[in-house]
Design a protein around this motif. Structure first.
Motif, PDB file in Angstrom:
ATOM      1  N   PHE A  45       0.821  -1.204   0.000  1.00 19.25           N
ATOM      2  CA  PHE A  45       0.000   0.000   0.000  1.00 19.25           C
ATOM      3  C   PHE A  45       0.861   1.262   0.000  1.00 19.25           C
ATOM      4  CE2 PHE A  45      -2.316   3.501   1.866  1.00 19.25           C
ATOM      5  CZ  PHE A  45      -3.523   3.474   1.176  1.00 19.25           C
ATOM      6  N   ASP A  46       1.810   1.348   0.939  1.00 24.16           N
ATOM      7  CA  ASP A  46       2.639   2.555   1.034  1.00 24.16           C
ATOM      8  C   ASP A  46       3.458   2.777  -0.231  1.00 24.16           C
ATOM      9  OD1 ASP A  46       1.723   3.331   3.531  1.00 24.16           O
ATOM     10  OD2 ASP A  46       3.266   2.204   4.596  1.00 24.16           O
ATOM     11  N   ARG A  47       3.996   1.692  -0.782  1.00 23.03           N
ATOM     12  CA  ARG A  47       4.779   1.819  -2.017  1.00 23.03           C
ATOM     13  C   ARG A  47       3.907   2.369  -3.136  1.00 23.03           C
ATOM     14  NH1 ARG A  47       5.011  -1.192  -6.361  1.00 23.03           N
ATOM     15  NH2 ARG A  47       3.942  -2.969  -5.420  1.00 23.03           N
ATOM     16  N   LEU A  48       2.692   1.809  -3.300  1.00 19.94           N
ATOM     17  CA  LEU A  48       1.821   2.220  -4.402  1.00 19.94           C
ATOM     18  C   LEU A  48       1.243   3.611  -4.203  1.00 19.94           C
ATOM     19  CD1 LEU A  48       0.049  -1.159  -5.140  1.00 19.94           C
ATOM     20  CD2 LEU A  48       1.591   0.091  -6.666  1.00 19.94           C
ATOM     21  N   ILE A  49       0.876   3.967  -2.975  1.00 21.69           N
ATOM     22  CA  ILE A  49       0.342   5.316  -2.772  1.00 21.69           C
ATOM     23  C   ILE A  49       1.452   6.343  -3.001  1.00 21.69           C
ATOM     24  CG2 ILE A  49       0.616   5.528  -0.249  1.00 21.69           C
ATOM     25  CD1 ILE A  49      -2.420   6.729  -2.276  1.00 21.69           C
ATOM     26  N   GLY A  50       2.679   5.981  -2.625  1.00 19.35           N
ATOM     27  CA  GLY A  50       3.819   6.864  -2.910  1.00 19.35           C
ATOM     28  C   GLY A  50       4.049   7.025  -4.402  1.00 19.35           C
ATOM     29  N   THR A  51       3.939   5.921  -5.135  1.00 18.53           N
ATOM     30  CA  THR A  51       4.072   5.969  -6.594  1.00 18.53           C
ATOM     31  C   THR A  51       2.989   6.849  -7.198  1.00 18.53           C
ATOM     32  OG1 THR A  51       5.100   3.790  -6.695  1.00 18.53           O
ATOM     33  CG2 THR A  51       4.017   4.563  -8.708  1.00 18.53           C
ATOM     34  N   LEU A  52       1.749   6.657  -6.750  1.00 19.94           N
ATOM     35  CA  LEU A  52       0.635   7.450  -7.278  1.00 19.94           C
ATOM     36  C   LEU A  52       0.855   8.932  -7.003  1.00 19.94           C
ATOM     37  CD1 LEU A  52      -2.152   7.526  -8.648  1.00 19.94           C
ATOM     38  CD2 LEU A  52      -3.152   7.329  -6.351  1.00 19.94           C
ATOM     39  N   MET A  53       1.253   9.286  -5.802  1.00 22.19           N
ATOM     40  CA  MET A  53       1.467  10.700  -5.473  1.00 22.19           C
ATOM     41  C   MET A  53       2.564  11.306  -6.347  1.00 22.19           C
ATOM     42  SD  MET A  53       0.742  11.057  -1.375  1.00 22.19           S
ATOM     43  CE  MET A  53       1.582   9.619  -0.743  1.00 22.19           C
ATOM     44  N   ARG A  54       3.642  10.565  -6.561  1.00 21.01           N
ATOM     45  CA  ARG A  54       4.713  11.066  -7.426  1.00 21.01           C
ATOM     46  C   ARG A  54       4.211  11.251  -8.857  1.00 21.01           C
ATOM     47  NH1 ARG A  54       7.451   7.624  -4.325  1.00 21.01           N
ATOM     48  NH2 ARG A  54       7.409   5.920  -5.814  1.00 21.01           N
ATOM     49  N   GLU A  55       3.504  10.242  -9.387  1.00 16.69           N
ATOM     50  CA  GLU A  55       2.984  10.325 -10.762  1.00 16.69           C
ATOM     51  C   GLU A  55       2.075  11.542 -10.921  1.00 16.69           C
ATOM     52  OE1 GLU A  55       2.580   5.714 -12.312  1.00 16.69           O
ATOM     53  OE2 GLU A  55       1.021   6.463 -10.964  1.00 16.69           O
ATOM     54  N   ILE A  56       1.171  11.717  -9.977  1.00 22.47           N
ATOM     55  CA  ILE A  56       0.196  12.805 -10.084  1.00 22.47           C
ATOM     56  C   ILE A  56       0.877  14.155  -9.923  1.00 22.47           C
ATOM     57  CG2 ILE A  56      -1.869  13.842  -9.034  1.00 22.47           C
ATOM     58  CD1 ILE A  56      -2.313  11.211 -10.733  1.00 22.47           C
ATOM     59  N   ARG A  57       1.769  14.271  -8.976  1.00 27.74           N
ATOM     60  CA  ARG A  57       2.440  15.564  -8.762  1.00 27.74           C
ATOM     61  C   ARG A  57       3.277  15.967  -9.970  1.00 27.74           C
ATOM     62  NH1 ARG A  57       3.333  14.323  -2.379  1.00 27.74           N
ATOM     63  NH2 ARG A  57       1.495  15.480  -1.640  1.00 27.74           N
ATOM     64  N   LEU A  58       3.948  15.020 -10.618  1.00 23.64           N
ATOM     65  CA  LEU A  58       4.704  15.328 -11.840  1.00 23.64           C
ATOM     66  C   LEU A  58       3.760  15.746 -12.964  1.00 23.64           C
ATOM     67  CD1 LEU A  58       7.390  12.480 -11.831  1.00 23.64           C
ATOM     68  CD2 LEU A  58       7.810  14.951 -11.650  1.00 23.64           C
ATOM     69  N   HIS A  59       2.658  15.031 -13.095  1.00 23.81           N
ATOM     70  CA  HIS A  59       1.670  15.328 -14.134  1.00 23.81           C
ATOM     71  C   HIS A  59       1.077  16.729 -13.919  1.00 23.81           C
ATOM     72  CE1 HIS A  59      -1.480  14.401 -17.066  1.00 23.81           C
ATOM     73  NE2 HIS A  59      -2.356  14.869 -16.195  1.00 23.81           N
ATOM     74  N   VAL A  60       0.712  17.040 -12.691  1.00 17.20           N
ATOM     75  CA  VAL A  60       0.137  18.347 -12.361  1.00 17.20           C
ATOM     76  C   VAL A  60       1.140  19.451 -12.655  1.00 17.20           C
ATOM     77  CG1 VAL A  60      -0.558  19.802 -10.400  1.00 17.20           C
ATOM     78  CG2 VAL A  60      -1.572  17.536 -10.701  1.00 17.20           C
TER      79      VAL A  60
END
Length: 187
Positions: free
Chosen positions: A99-114
């Motif tokens: 969970f922590d690994r994937l939520i961290g991945t999602l946050m990084r992906e979204i923040r870069l995209h934004v």
């Protein structure tokens, strides 16, 4: 946060809301069940936002920017990658080691995209399209988010016309499932 205005204002407000949810997730200790609830809230908002962008923003990018096709294709690839991550998160509880690994991945992906949208795409679109068109697109995006899916569907079409035809039906099913399960209604 207030929604309204042109497409850029509307989508930027969405970005701030999701980042606020991410901050709340980061403030909680690993394994806290509230992290899962907040992750579900973020996913609901991200999916609705992404579907609305794919239905209305990216076709406008293709129309108004000379390199719009390549930009829109890259943005859609970012969405697909994030949706795959969200799909993996869907079945995990907050105390699962992944969970922590994937939520961290999602946050990084979204923040870069934004960051890319707000610093590159949005200024270029604002310069290329007139204010009336940006306002019209803002209205369309708000309408699309009302019927958009709330769960990740990484294999579903991401380009018109198929996405405009299928998204409302998937959205109806997702919202019915959410109502039955209480998903996205954290206390």
């Amino acid at each position: 946060m207030g929604h309204g205005g042109n497409v850029i204002d509307e989508l930027t407000t969405d970005h701030r809301e999701v980042d606020e949810i991410f901050g709340r997730i980061e403030a909680l200790p690993p394994g806290d069940a509230r992290r899962k609830e907040l992750a579900e809230e973020a996913v609901i908002e991200l999916v609705r936002h992404s579907v609305a962008e794919e239905m209305h923003l990216y076709p406008a990018v293709r129309q108004y920017l000379p390199d719009g096709d390549s930009i829109a294709d890259k943005e859609i690839e970012d969405h697909t990658s994030a949706e795959r991550t969200m799909k993996q998160l869907e079945s995990l509880e907050a105390d699962d080691p992944d969970f922590d690994r994937l939520i961290g991945t999602l946050m990084r992906e979204i923040r870069l995209h934004v960051d890319d949208e707000e610093n590159n795409l949005f200024p270029r679109l604002r310069a290329a399209a007139d204010a009336e068109e940006l306002d019209r697109l803002g209205d369309k995006v708000r309408q699309a988010k009302q019927t958009a899916p709330t769960r990740p569907h990484p294999a579903s079409p991401s380009k018109p016309p198929a996405n405009k035809l299928l998204a409302p039906g998937a959205g109806l099913v997702d919202r019915a499932r959410d109502a039955l399960t209480g998903r996205g209604k954290s206390s």
